[in-house]
Design an enzyme around this catalytic site. Structure first.
Site, PDB file in Angstrom:
ATOM      1  N   THR A 176       5.158  -7.067   9.860  1.00  0.00           N
ATOM      2  CA  THR A 176       4.539  -7.829   8.782  1.00  0.00           C
ATOM      3  C   THR A 176       3.482  -6.954   8.113  1.00  0.00           C
ATOM      4  O   THR A 176       2.936  -6.055   8.742  1.00  0.00           O
ATOM      5  CB  THR A 176       3.948  -9.149   9.325  1.00  0.00           C
ATOM      6  OG1 THR A 176       3.344  -9.858   8.260  1.00  0.00           O
ATOM      7  CG2 THR A 176       2.899  -8.928  10.409  1.00  0.00           C
ATOM      8  N   GLU A 322       4.052 -13.924  12.731  1.00  0.00           N
ATOM      9  CA  GLU A 322       3.476 -13.964  14.079  1.00  0.00           C
ATOM     10  C   GLU A 322       3.795 -15.270  14.798  1.00  0.00           C
ATOM     11  O   GLU A 322       3.515 -15.409  15.979  1.00  0.00           O
ATOM     12  CB  GLU A 322       1.944 -13.815  14.006  1.00  0.00           C
ATOM     13  CG  GLU A 322       1.457 -12.447  13.554  1.00  0.00           C
ATOM     14  CD  GLU A 322       1.363 -12.308  12.039  1.00  0.00           C
ATOM     15  OE1 GLU A 322       2.035 -13.086  11.315  1.00  0.00           O
ATOM     16  OE2 GLU A 322       0.619 -11.430  11.566  1.00  0.00           O
ATOM     17  N   LYS A 431       1.005 -12.674  -2.456  1.00  0.00           N
ATOM     18  CA  LYS A 431       2.393 -12.979  -2.104  1.00  0.00           C
ATOM     19  C   LYS A 431       3.213 -13.212  -3.364  1.00  0.00           C
ATOM     20  O   LYS A 431       3.057 -14.212  -4.041  1.00  0.00           O
ATOM     21  CB  LYS A 431       2.494 -14.158  -1.163  1.00  0.00           C
ATOM     22  CG  LYS A 431       3.745 -14.059  -0.321  1.00  0.00           C
ATOM     23  CD  LYS A 431       3.656 -14.885   0.920  1.00  0.00           C
ATOM     24  CE  LYS A 431       4.644 -14.404   1.956  1.00  0.00           C
ATOM     25  NZ  LYS A 431       4.748 -15.311   3.086  1.00  0.00           N
ATOM     26  N   TRP A 436       4.870  -9.580   0.462  1.00  0.00           N
ATOM     27  CA  TRP A 436       3.454  -9.236   0.402  1.00  0.00           C
ATOM     28  C   TRP A 436       3.170  -7.972  -0.412  1.00  0.00           C
ATOM     29  O   TRP A 436       3.910  -7.004  -0.347  1.00  0.00           O
ATOM     30  CB  TRP A 436       2.897  -8.976   1.802  1.00  0.00           C
ATOM     31  CG  TRP A 436       2.772 -10.189   2.667  1.00  0.00           C
ATOM     32  CD1 TRP A 436       3.450 -10.407   3.832  1.00  0.00           C
ATOM     33  CD2 TRP A 436       1.928 -11.321   2.467  1.00  0.00           C
ATOM     34  NE1 TRP A 436       3.050 -11.613   4.357  1.00  0.00           N
ATOM     35  CE2 TRP A 436       2.130 -12.192   3.552  1.00  0.00           C
ATOM     36  CE3 TRP A 436       1.009 -11.689   1.472  1.00  0.00           C
ATOM     37  CZ2 TRP A 436       1.454 -13.402   3.674  1.00  0.00           C
ATOM     38  CZ3 TRP A 436       0.340 -12.891   1.599  1.00  0.00           C
ATOM     39  CH2 TRP A 436       0.571 -13.740   2.683  1.00  0.00           C
TER      40      TRP A 436
HETATM   41  P1  AMP Z   1       4.719 -14.030   6.500  1.00  0.00           P
HETATM   42  O1  AMP Z   1       4.200 -13.577   7.808  1.00  0.00           O
HETATM   43  O2  AMP Z   1       5.128 -12.914   5.605  1.00  0.00           O
HETATM   44  O3  AMP Z   1       5.775 -15.061   6.680  1.00  0.00           O
HETATM   45  O4  AMP Z   1       3.529 -14.723   5.730  1.00  0.00           O
HETATM   46  C1  AMP Z   1       2.786 -15.775   6.284  1.00  0.00           C
HETATM   47  C2  AMP Z   1       1.772 -16.239   5.292  1.00  0.00           C
HETATM   48  O5  AMP Z   1       2.416 -16.718   4.120  1.00  0.00           O
HETATM   49  C3  AMP Z   1       0.884 -17.353   5.747  1.00  0.00           C
HETATM   50  O6  AMP Z   1      -0.192 -16.924   6.548  1.00  0.00           O
HETATM   51  C4  AMP Z   1       0.418 -17.937   4.412  1.00  0.00           C
HETATM   52  O7  AMP Z   1      -0.636 -17.179   3.866  1.00  0.00           O
HETATM   53  C5  AMP Z   1       1.655 -17.767   3.542  1.00  0.00           C
HETATM   54  N1  AMP Z   1       2.461 -18.989   3.569  1.00  0.00           N
HETATM   55  C6  AMP Z   1       3.552 -19.246   4.312  1.00  0.00           C
HETATM   56  N2  AMP Z   1       4.021 -20.503   4.072  1.00  0.00           N
HETATM   57  C7  AMP Z   1       3.192 -21.055   3.173  1.00  0.00           C
HETATM   58  C8  AMP Z   1       3.116 -22.332   2.547  1.00  0.00           C
HETATM   59  N3  AMP Z   1       4.001 -23.298   2.765  1.00  0.00           N
HETATM   60  N4  AMP Z   1       2.094 -22.543   1.680  1.00  0.00           N
HETATM   61  C9  AMP Z   1       1.197 -21.575   1.420  1.00  0.00           C
HETATM   62  N5  AMP Z   1       1.218 -20.352   1.974  1.00  0.00           N
HETATM   63  C10 AMP Z   1       2.196 -20.090   2.849  1.00  0.00           C
END
Ligand code: AMP
Length: 535
Positions: A176, A322, A431, A436
């Site tokens: 990540t 994570e 995002k 990211w």
């Molecule tokens: P990732 O590890 O790339 O899946 O990213 C996780 C992060 O994406 C989370 O800590 C949030 O900041 C963002 N994220 C994931 N799902 C949502 C959601 N439903 N609404 C807002 N942010 C989200």
């Protein structure tokens, strides 16, 4: 009973019970590849045997650089059945990051789609993987110098040699992005995947059953497609894998033709679909009751309302790499169901209640925040499918509290009914379309431009990509630089989709007493920024 929770159980269950279920893949030339699940399990076993024959030892990592396809599904199971760890690679990353990730994970083998080989070639000489195996999704022959996946598995025994799998053995891995520094590796054990699969499949979570046909839009390189393929193999649901064709018309055609009942993807995808449905109402006949899981970024109320009008039910979920990833899901409790429509929509657009086996708390300077729906703080989580460390990276220990909670970097409130709502992020990341972008890397690079005194890069809402980077720049006294020049300066170092789409020139960037950029102030200041160049 001492019975280890391993993926072997899911695999054998599928093999014994669901051989006639189907796996459907959209190939790069847009044609459709279909085979019964019996072929999937047969080929995955051959892959396991082939890897063992090639010298894979228990715990060895096998990188996959692949679209969502039948071959990727084979790797999801074939690698762990051989005792290895499937390590999904995000091919959208800059080649430098791909090189770092492959070498840091010490991937011994890489399976790559032929159509993605051009993305691996620039780093081929710098990665230490011993063998690159090419899965041909196109009708072109595998290029000279590479070995073919089909030959690799054809030359192997029908079944792998038995391996003792313990539930805490590693089965999968995914990196990540970090705010600063290098990507961080998360390892999934057999046990964590199994528990996640059981929790995710529940009726109050993704509600996956044998009668579903599931369109997996979320990439298989992104947290195991949110664990959906494992739920599919467990239940024997029909799987539809869209390959590279993620444009709204291709997806809507698949939804209609394959009679899809369940789909999952990021908001950018669903906004695209909504727009197409609004533009040509009646063109696609979707399955009544089609449900879509939207996560990765916030699902705005407008998206939920918009898709409802077309009979598509959005369920909003939140999670992280994570966390395997399912952290919360926004379903309406029976005791709240009689609320007015507006209140129900507001609830559905929250990130929702914690999943089974996930515990949540919000912490701020005053301590643990009350569940009052108003007190904000940093969201912390714990549970058996939440990582306890990053792979071979001691520098990130501060992501866990002393008492074992994972600090998410998201800022949230939790209401009295237990519904969590994200309000902000402390991590300096943007995002865009589910992927990211590190604002810190961009601003550090910008500050290397001879005309730039200070630069801060912030996320600003964007109608298509959810967020895009905006660079806020202070120029040195008397210096000149145009947005085009700054963009060209960055273009040499970053993937194109990372480049800021807007540049705001200011005389000063607000800072806190320690001299750190006050990004919250900047975000307020540039809230509502209009992007002049469509991205
Ligand atoms: P990732 O590890 O790339 O899946 O990213 C996780 C992060 O994406 C989370 O800590 C949030 O900041 C963002 N994220 C994931 N799902 C949502 C959601 N439903 N609404 C807002 N942010 C989200």
């Amino acid at each position: 009973m001492d019975f280890p929770l391993t993926l072997r159980h899911l695999f054998e269950r599928n093999h014994q019970l669901f051989g006639r279920s189907e796996v459907v893949t959209r190939l790069p030339d847009k044609s459709i590849h279909r085979y019964p699940a019996a072929s999937f399990t047969r080929r995955a076993m051959r892959l396991a045997a082939a890897l063992q024959k090639a010298g894979l030892r228990k715990g060895d990592r096998v990188g996959t650089m692949m679209w969502n396809s039948y071959a990727h599904l084979e790797a999801y199971f074939g690698v762990p059945l051989a005792g290895g760890v499937f390590h999904t690679l995000n091919f959208r990353l800059h080649p430098n990051d791909i090189e770092y990730i492959v070498n840091h994970a010490e991937d011994r083998f890489i399976i790559v789609d032929d159509v993605l080989l051009p993305l691996l070639e620039p780093v081929r000489a710098k990665i230490k993987a011993e063998r690159i195996i090419v899965a041909a999704l196109s009708d072109k022959p595998v290029p000279a110098g590479y070995e073919s996946y089909e030959d690799f598995i054809a030359d192997a025994p029908a079944e792998p040699m038995p391996v003792t799998l313990e539930e805490n053995d590693a089965a999968g891995m995914c990196y990540t992005s970090g705010t600063t520094g290098r990507p961080k590796g998360v390892v999934y054990s057999h046990r964590s995947i199994m528990l996640h699969t059981l929790a995710a499949g529940l009726a109050d979570a993704l509600a996956i059953s044998n009668r579903d046909t599931m369109l997996v839009v979320v990439p298989m390189f992104h947290v195991n497609s949110w664990g959906i393929p494992f739920c599919g193999v467990m239940t024997g649901a029909r799987l539809v894998l869209p390959g590279a064709h993620l444009d709204p018309v291709s997806l809507l055609d698949l939804l209609e033709r394959e009679k899809v009942t369940f789909a999952a993807g990021v908001p950018t995808i669903w906004f695209g679909l909504l727009h197409a449905l609004d533009k040509e109402p009646g063109r696609w006949k979707l399955q009544p009751g089609l449900r879509t899981f939207v996560g990765g970024s916030a699902a705005p109320e407008a998206l939920i309302r918009g898709l409802d009008k077309h009979g598509v039910k959005v369920v909003h979920a939140w999670g992280m790499t994570e966390m395997s990833p399912l952290g919360s899901i926004s379903r309406i409790k029976s005791t709240l169901a009689d609320q007015p429509e507006d209140a129900l929509y507001a609830l559905r657009s929250k990130q929702g209640m914690p999943s089974v086996l996930v515990e949540m708390r919000v912490v701020n300077e005053q301590g643990i925040a009350p569940w009052d729906g108003a007190t904000m703080g940093e969201l912390q989580v714990r549970g058996p499918f939440i990582a306890a460390r990053y792979f071979n990276d001691e520098s990130q220990k501060d992501k866990w509290t002393k008492d074992g909670w994972f600090i998410t970097g998201d800022v949230a409130t939790i209401d009295a009914e237990g519904y969590m709502k994200l309000t902000d992020r402390t991590k300096d990341l943007i995002k865009s379309g589910g992927e990211w972008i590190s604002s810190v890397d961009l601003e550090n690079a910008l500050m290397g431009h001879p005309a730039v005194k200070e630069a801060s890069v912030i996320a600003v809402a964007h109608p298509k990509w959810d967020e895009r980077p905006l660079a806020v720049v202070v120029l040195k006294d008397g210096a000149q630089a145009t947005p085009e020049a700054l963009r060209a300066f960055l273009a040499a170092r970053f993937a194109k989709w990372w480049l800021p789409d807007g540049y705001a020139f200011v005389s000063e960037i607000p800072k806190n007493p320690a001299g750190k950029f006050l990004k919250s102030k900047l975000r307020e200041q540039f809230d509502g920024w209009t992007w002049d160049a469509p991205v």
